[in-house]
Design a protein around this motif. Structure first.
Motif, PDB file in Angstrom:
ATOM      1  N   LEU A  49      39.785  44.551  32.988  1.00 13.71           N
ATOM      2  CA  LEU A  49      40.506  43.426  33.587  1.00 13.71           C
ATOM      3  C   LEU A  49      41.989  43.482  33.257  1.00 13.71           C
ATOM      4  O   LEU A  49      42.844  43.326  34.139  1.00 13.71           O
ATOM      5  CB  LEU A  49      39.904  42.106  33.102  1.00 13.71           C
ATOM      6  CG  LEU A  49      40.623  40.830  33.567  1.00 13.71           C
ATOM      7  CD1 LEU A  49      40.575  40.704  35.085  1.00 13.71           C
ATOM      8  CD2 LEU A  49      39.999  39.596  32.904  1.00 13.71           C
ATOM      9  N   ILE A  50      42.315  43.705  32.007  1.00 12.47           N
ATOM     10  CA  ILE A  50      43.717  43.757  31.586  1.00 12.47           C
ATOM     11  C   ILE A  50      44.445  44.900  32.288  1.00 12.47           C
ATOM     12  O   ILE A  50      45.605  44.766  32.711  1.00 12.47           O
ATOM     13  CB  ILE A  50      43.815  43.894  30.054  1.00 12.47           C
ATOM     14  CG1 ILE A  50      43.306  42.598  29.391  1.00 12.47           C
ATOM     15  CG2 ILE A  50      45.232  44.197  29.615  1.00 12.47           C
ATOM     16  CD1 ILE A  50      43.145  42.690  27.886  1.00 12.47           C
ATOM     17  N   ALA A  51      43.755  46.020  32.467  1.00 13.44           N
ATOM     18  CA  ALA A  51      44.367  47.170  33.135  1.00 13.44           C
ATOM     19  C   ALA A  51      44.652  46.883  34.612  1.00 13.44           C
ATOM     20  O   ALA A  51      45.534  47.497  35.216  1.00 13.44           O
ATOM     21  CB  ALA A  51      43.454  48.381  33.010  1.00 13.44           C
ATOM     22  N   GLN A  52      43.909  45.919  35.184  1.00 18.61           N
ATOM     23  CA  GLN A  52      44.067  45.596  36.613  1.00 18.61           C
ATOM     24  C   GLN A  52      44.753  44.256  36.826  1.00 18.61           C
ATOM     25  O   GLN A  52      44.675  43.674  37.915  1.00 18.61           O
ATOM     26  CB  GLN A  52      42.691  45.536  37.288  1.00 18.61           C
ATOM     27  CG  GLN A  52      41.869  46.800  37.201  1.00 18.61           C
ATOM     28  CD  GLN A  52      40.495  46.589  37.807  1.00 18.61           C
ATOM     29  OE1 GLN A  52      40.344  46.189  38.963  1.00 18.61           O
ATOM     30  NE2 GLN A  52      39.461  46.841  37.008  1.00 18.61           N
ATOM     31  N   LYS A  53      45.439  43.762  35.830  1.00 19.17           N
ATOM     32  CA  LYS A  53      46.010  42.417  35.863  1.00 19.17           C
ATOM     33  C   LYS A  53      46.768  42.119  37.149  1.00 19.17           C
ATOM     34  O   LYS A  53      46.645  41.037  37.733  1.00 19.17           O
ATOM     35  CB  LYS A  53      46.926  42.220  34.656  1.00 19.17           C
ATOM     36  CG  LYS A  53      47.551  40.827  34.588  1.00 19.17           C
ATOM     37  CD  LYS A  53      48.407  40.673  33.339  1.00 19.17           C
ATOM     38  CE  LYS A  53      49.021  39.277  33.279  1.00 19.17           C
ATOM     39  NZ  LYS A  53      49.847  39.098  32.061  1.00 19.17           N
ATOM     40  N   ASP A  54      47.571  43.054  37.617  1.00 22.59           N
ATOM     41  CA  ASP A  54      48.418  42.813  38.787  1.00 22.59           C
ATOM     42  C   ASP A  54      47.621  42.672  40.082  1.00 22.59           C
ATOM     43  O   ASP A  54      48.166  42.216  41.094  1.00 22.59           O
ATOM     44  CB  ASP A  54      49.434  43.949  38.940  1.00 22.59           C
ATOM     45  CG  ASP A  54      50.447  43.967  37.801  1.00 22.59           C
ATOM     46  OD1 ASP A  54      50.595  42.926  37.130  1.00 22.59           O
ATOM     47  OD2 ASP A  54      51.077  45.021  37.585  1.00 22.59           O
ATOM     48  N   ALA A  55      46.358  43.031  40.064  1.00 16.84           N
ATOM     49  CA  ALA A  55      45.529  42.942  41.272  1.00 16.84           C
ATOM     50  C   ALA A  55      44.915  41.548  41.445  1.00 16.84           C
ATOM     51  O   ALA A  55      44.310  41.261  42.486  1.00 16.84           O
ATOM     52  CB  ALA A  55      44.417  43.984  41.229  1.00 16.84           C
ATOM     53  N   PHE A  56      45.101  40.679  40.455  1.00 13.29           N
ATOM     54  CA  PHE A  56      44.507  39.345  40.488  1.00 13.29           C
ATOM     55  C   PHE A  56      45.570  38.264  40.596  1.00 13.29           C
ATOM     56  O   PHE A  56      46.698  38.434  40.138  1.00 13.29           O
ATOM     57  CB  PHE A  56      43.687  39.100  39.214  1.00 13.29           C
ATOM     58  CG  PHE A  56      42.456  39.951  39.098  1.00 13.29           C
ATOM     59  CD1 PHE A  56      41.233  39.471  39.537  1.00 13.29           C
ATOM     60  CD2 PHE A  56      42.517  41.225  38.553  1.00 13.29           C
ATOM     61  CE1 PHE A  56      40.081  40.250  39.425  1.00 13.29           C
ATOM     62  CE2 PHE A  56      41.386  42.012  38.445  1.00 13.29           C
ATOM     63  CZ  PHE A  56      40.165  41.530  38.887  1.00 13.29           C
ATOM     64  N   GLY A  57      45.166  37.144  41.200  1.00 16.97           N
ATOM     65  CA  GLY A  57      46.012  35.966  41.165  1.00 16.97           C
ATOM     66  C   GLY A  57      45.996  35.391  39.761  1.00 16.97           C
ATOM     67  O   GLY A  57      45.076  35.666  38.978  1.00 16.97           O
ATOM     68  N   TYR A  58      46.992  34.571  39.440  1.00 17.58           N
ATOM     69  CA  TYR A  58      47.139  34.054  38.080  1.00 17.58           C
ATOM     70  C   TYR A  58      45.897  33.294  37.618  1.00 17.58           C
ATOM     71  O   TYR A  58      45.365  33.554  36.540  1.00 17.58           O
ATOM     72  CB  TYR A  58      48.362  33.144  37.989  1.00 17.58           C
ATOM     73  CG  TYR A  58      48.507  32.477  36.639  1.00 17.58           C
ATOM     74  CD1 TYR A  58      48.966  33.189  35.536  1.00 17.58           C
ATOM     75  CD2 TYR A  58      48.148  31.135  36.468  1.00 17.58           C
ATOM     76  CE1 TYR A  58      49.074  32.590  34.284  1.00 17.58           C
ATOM     77  CE2 TYR A  58      48.248  30.524  35.225  1.00 17.58           C
ATOM     78  CZ  TYR A  58      48.718  31.253  34.138  1.00 17.58           C
ATOM     79  OH  TYR A  58      48.826  30.657  32.912  1.00 17.58           O
ATOM     80  N   LEU A  59      45.413  32.333  38.443  1.00 16.84           N
ATOM     81  CA  LEU A  59      44.274  31.513  38.030  1.00 16.84           C
ATOM     82  C   LEU A  59      42.996  32.338  37.905  1.00 16.84           C
ATOM     83  O   LEU A  59      42.235  32.174  36.951  1.00 16.84           O
ATOM     84  CB  LEU A  59      44.055  30.371  39.025  1.00 16.84           C
ATOM     85  CG  LEU A  59      44.954  29.139  38.857  1.00 16.84           C
ATOM     86  CD1 LEU A  59      44.652  28.122  39.946  1.00 16.84           C
ATOM     87  CD2 LEU A  59      44.757  28.514  37.475  1.00 16.84           C
ATOM     88  N   GLU A  60      42.774  33.229  38.882  1.00 19.06           N
ATOM     89  CA  GLU A  60      41.580  34.073  38.832  1.00 19.06           C
ATOM     90  C   GLU A  60      41.587  34.947  37.570  1.00 19.06           C
ATOM     91  O   GLU A  60      40.577  35.066  36.880  1.00 19.06           O
ATOM     92  CB  GLU A  60      41.513  34.957  40.082  1.00 19.06           C
ATOM     93  CG  GLU A  60      40.261  35.805  40.173  1.00 19.06           C
ATOM     94  CD  GLU A  60      40.243  36.710  41.391  1.00 19.06           C
ATOM     95  OE1 GLU A  60      39.199  37.332  41.632  1.00 19.06           O
ATOM     96  OE2 GLU A  60      41.271  36.801  42.085  1.00 19.06           O
ATOM     97  N   TYR A  61      42.751  35.507  37.278  1.00 16.51           N
ATOM     98  CA  TYR A  61      42.869  36.384  36.108  1.00 16.51           C
ATOM     99  C   TYR A  61      42.643  35.610  34.810  1.00 16.51           C
ATOM    100  O   TYR A  61      41.858  36.024  33.953  1.00 16.51           O
ATOM    101  CB  TYR A  61      44.249  37.046  36.084  1.00 16.51           C
ATOM    102  CG  TYR A  61      44.493  37.883  34.848  1.00 16.51           C
ATOM    103  CD1 TYR A  61      43.975  39.166  34.743  1.00 16.51           C
ATOM    104  CD2 TYR A  61      45.244  37.369  33.777  1.00 16.51           C
ATOM    105  CE1 TYR A  61      44.184  39.931  33.594  1.00 16.51           C
ATOM    106  CE2 TYR A  61      45.451  38.121  32.636  1.00 16.51           C
ATOM    107  CZ  TYR A  61      44.924  39.402  32.545  1.00 16.51           C
ATOM    108  OH  TYR A  61      45.128  40.155  31.413  1.00 16.51           O
ATOM    109  N   THR A  62      43.334  34.492  34.678  1.00 20.24           N
ATOM    110  CA  THR A  62      43.232  33.737  33.420  1.00 20.24           C
ATOM    111  C   THR A  62      41.835  33.162  33.211  1.00 20.24           C
ATOM    112  O   THR A  62      41.329  33.134  32.082  1.00 20.24           O
ATOM    113  CB  THR A  62      44.285  32.604  33.370  1.00 20.24           C
ATOM    114  OG1 THR A  62      44.162  31.776  34.543  1.00 20.24           O
ATOM    115  CG2 THR A  62      45.687  33.177  33.292  1.00 20.24           C
TER     116      THR A  62
END
Length: 234
Positions: A209-222
């Motif tokens: 997940l951390i490696a793909q951080k830029d592929a997610f929206g802020y809320l989805e990622y957090t």
């Protein structure tokens, strides 16, 4: 497209006359009602009143696919009667499913099978969702997310070991797959109660997940990061 399905209760049936059959039987005994209607339909296979009653019983029993098929068959015989019945509210759903199944059977198109799978999944009909995803995977076995959807449908249908096998197939092809590791962790932690083994998969999911951080929206990622971190116990 499949949302909002309404399952109705109805008055069930028994044979009343040779020319015009009327369906009437005990409301409390669904199995006897089902058997009575099936007996009528052997002799009168185009009796749409009985077809509608039996479709209603199937819906009540959670046999949505069978209920839809019978409803569409009745509609092909007597559209007016079906459209004016109490079960008419679910007719649009039944017709959509029927048309998609016909299209998928003719073209064997994976996207159409996936639409059916997604529709059944949304309605909570997980055995049918699993079957539709399986047909899609027979066309293209490298659909990792579809395989994981099938795993979720299997898990919700209490077939956890088969669900885990599907996730393992993805992990063999792609060991760092975020969602394969995430769902494997969930299955192990909550279905098999094996938190020790589950933790290793959650750790892999977090790294991915951390490696793909830029592929997610802020809320989805957090939200996903928070959940995985909680599962790890950090």
């Amino acid at each position: 497209m499949f949302r909002g399905i309404v399952v109705f209760l109805c008055t069930f049936v028994t044979l009343f006359g040779a020319t015009h059959s009327v369906c009437v039987t005990e409301r409390s005994d669904t199995q006897k009602a089902k058997e009575a209607i099936e007996t009528i339909l052997i002799a009168e296979p185009t009796n749409t009143e009985c077809m509608l009653q039996l479709a209603n019983i199937y819906l009540k029993l959670g046999k949505i696919a069978q209920g839809f098929e019978l409803l569409v068959d009745a509609y092909s015989i007597d559209p007016h009667n079906v459209q004016n019945s109490r079960i008419a509210t679910v007719l649009p759903f039944a017709l959509k499913v029927s048309n998609l199944k016909l299209q998928a059977s003719k073209t064997n198109d994976k996207e159409t099978w996936n639409k059916l799978g997604d529709g059944y999944f949304e309605m909570g009909i997980f055995n049918e969702a699993s079957a539709m995803y399986k047909k899609s995977l027979l066309v293209d076995e490298l659909q990792h997310m579809v395989r994981l959807k099938r795993a979720l449908a299997l898990q919700k249908n209490a077939q956890i070991y088969t669900a885990i096998e599907e996730v393992q197939i993805v992990l063999l092809k792609e060991p760092t797959h975020l969602y394969a590791n995430y769902y494997m962790g969930k299955f192990l932690a909550y279905d098999l109660r094996n938190r020790a083994e589950a933790k290793a998969f959650f750790v892999k999911a977090k790294v991915s997940l951390i490696a793909q951080k830029d592929a997610f929206g802020y809320l989805e990622y957090t939200n996903l990061l928070s959940d995985i971190t909680k599962e790890i116990g950090e």
